[in-house]
Scaffold this motif. Structure first.
Motif: not given
Length: 265
Positions: A76, A79, A125, A128-129, A132
């Motif tokens: 990504n 990201a 991930r 990371y998600e 925010e």
């Protein structure tokens, strides 16, 4: 800790020894590094260090190679840019900008991250998600960089090696296992050596300092850890499995932030 081991051991210079001989000596209770006790400039705390920095760097590279082979990366680009941007600001704020750093996103739903002393950072991930805000990511990265500046892997290796006097060290295989476990990758090599809660708390405070110097809002560490505490279900995220009690951690961070005049929170 340092005085105790020095009193019981024969003083030798292990900088000229390989790690196999070092661990054999430690298993027999006969070796300790003359300069093994040193005060960490970042923390002001005395540490027992029984592994040469070059050896730890080599172990980091081996551990990182193993992780890269075993765990799929998350391709990504946006990201990745965000991770590197926040990461570079934090490591520069920690005074480690001249060190080679590598930031990799792993394609896993785990809410987890780790760092190796050689400057390799793994960010999952799942974590990371839920990050925010960049301030939340800086909270994690500051904490992880705090493990490096705090020399926690070297200290963990040294503590474990020095206390396993009953261990029959069978050459390089055990040596490699101990070194990789000390780097935080024990699950992959059959040993589990989590950072102590003392080290985790230390990394928390160092991380606040680094993120604040990097221009991020340290007050955001509070909602981040609250989010981590509430989002992990009954078991909690793996990232929190060996960390201090969440409520105590948040209260300690809140007090530190207010003491530094960064609050109120």
């Amino acid at each position: 800790m340092c005085e105790h081991h020095a009193a019981e051991a024969k003083l030798v210079d292990v900088s000229k020894m390989d790690r196999r001989l070092l661990l054999r000596g430690l298993a027999a209770g006969t070796l300790v590094l003359v300069s093994g006790c040193a005060t960490n400039a970042e923390t002001g705390r005395s540490q027992l260090i029984l592994i040469d920095e070059a050896q730890l760097q080599q172990a980091s590279l081996s551990a990182w190679s193993q992780m890269r082979q075993q765990t799929r990366t998350w391709n990504n680009a946006a990201a990745q840019r965000r991770l590197e941007t926040v990461g570079r600001r934090v490591v520069n704020a920690a005074g480690r900008g001249n060190q080679n750093w590598e930031f990799v996103l792993f394609d896993s739903p785990e809410k987890n991250a780790f760092v190796l002393p050689g400057g390799q950072v793994g960010f999952y991930r799942g974590l990371y998600e839920i990050s925010e805000r960049d301030d939340w990511m800086a909270t994690v990265l500051g904490h992880e960089v705090g493990h490096v500046t705090g020399r926690h892997a070297a200290e963990r290796y040294s503590r474990e090696a020095a206390t396993q006097t009953a261990l029959q060290v069978a050459g390089a295989q055990i040596n490699s296992q101990l070194a990789m476990a000390a780097l935080g990758l024990g699950a992959q090599v059959g040993l589990s050596l989590p950072f102590s809660r003392e080290q985790e708390s230390e990394a928390d405070i160092l991380g606040l300092n680094y993120m604040q110097r990097a221009g991020y809002d340290p007050r955001q560490a509070i909602p981040f850890w609250q989010r981590m505490q509430s989002g992990g279900g009954a078991r909690g995220p793996e990232f929190l499995s060996t960390h201090p009690d969440p409520d105590n951690r948040i209260e300690r961070l809140r007090n530190y932030i207010n003491q530094q005049g960064w609050g109120p929170v």
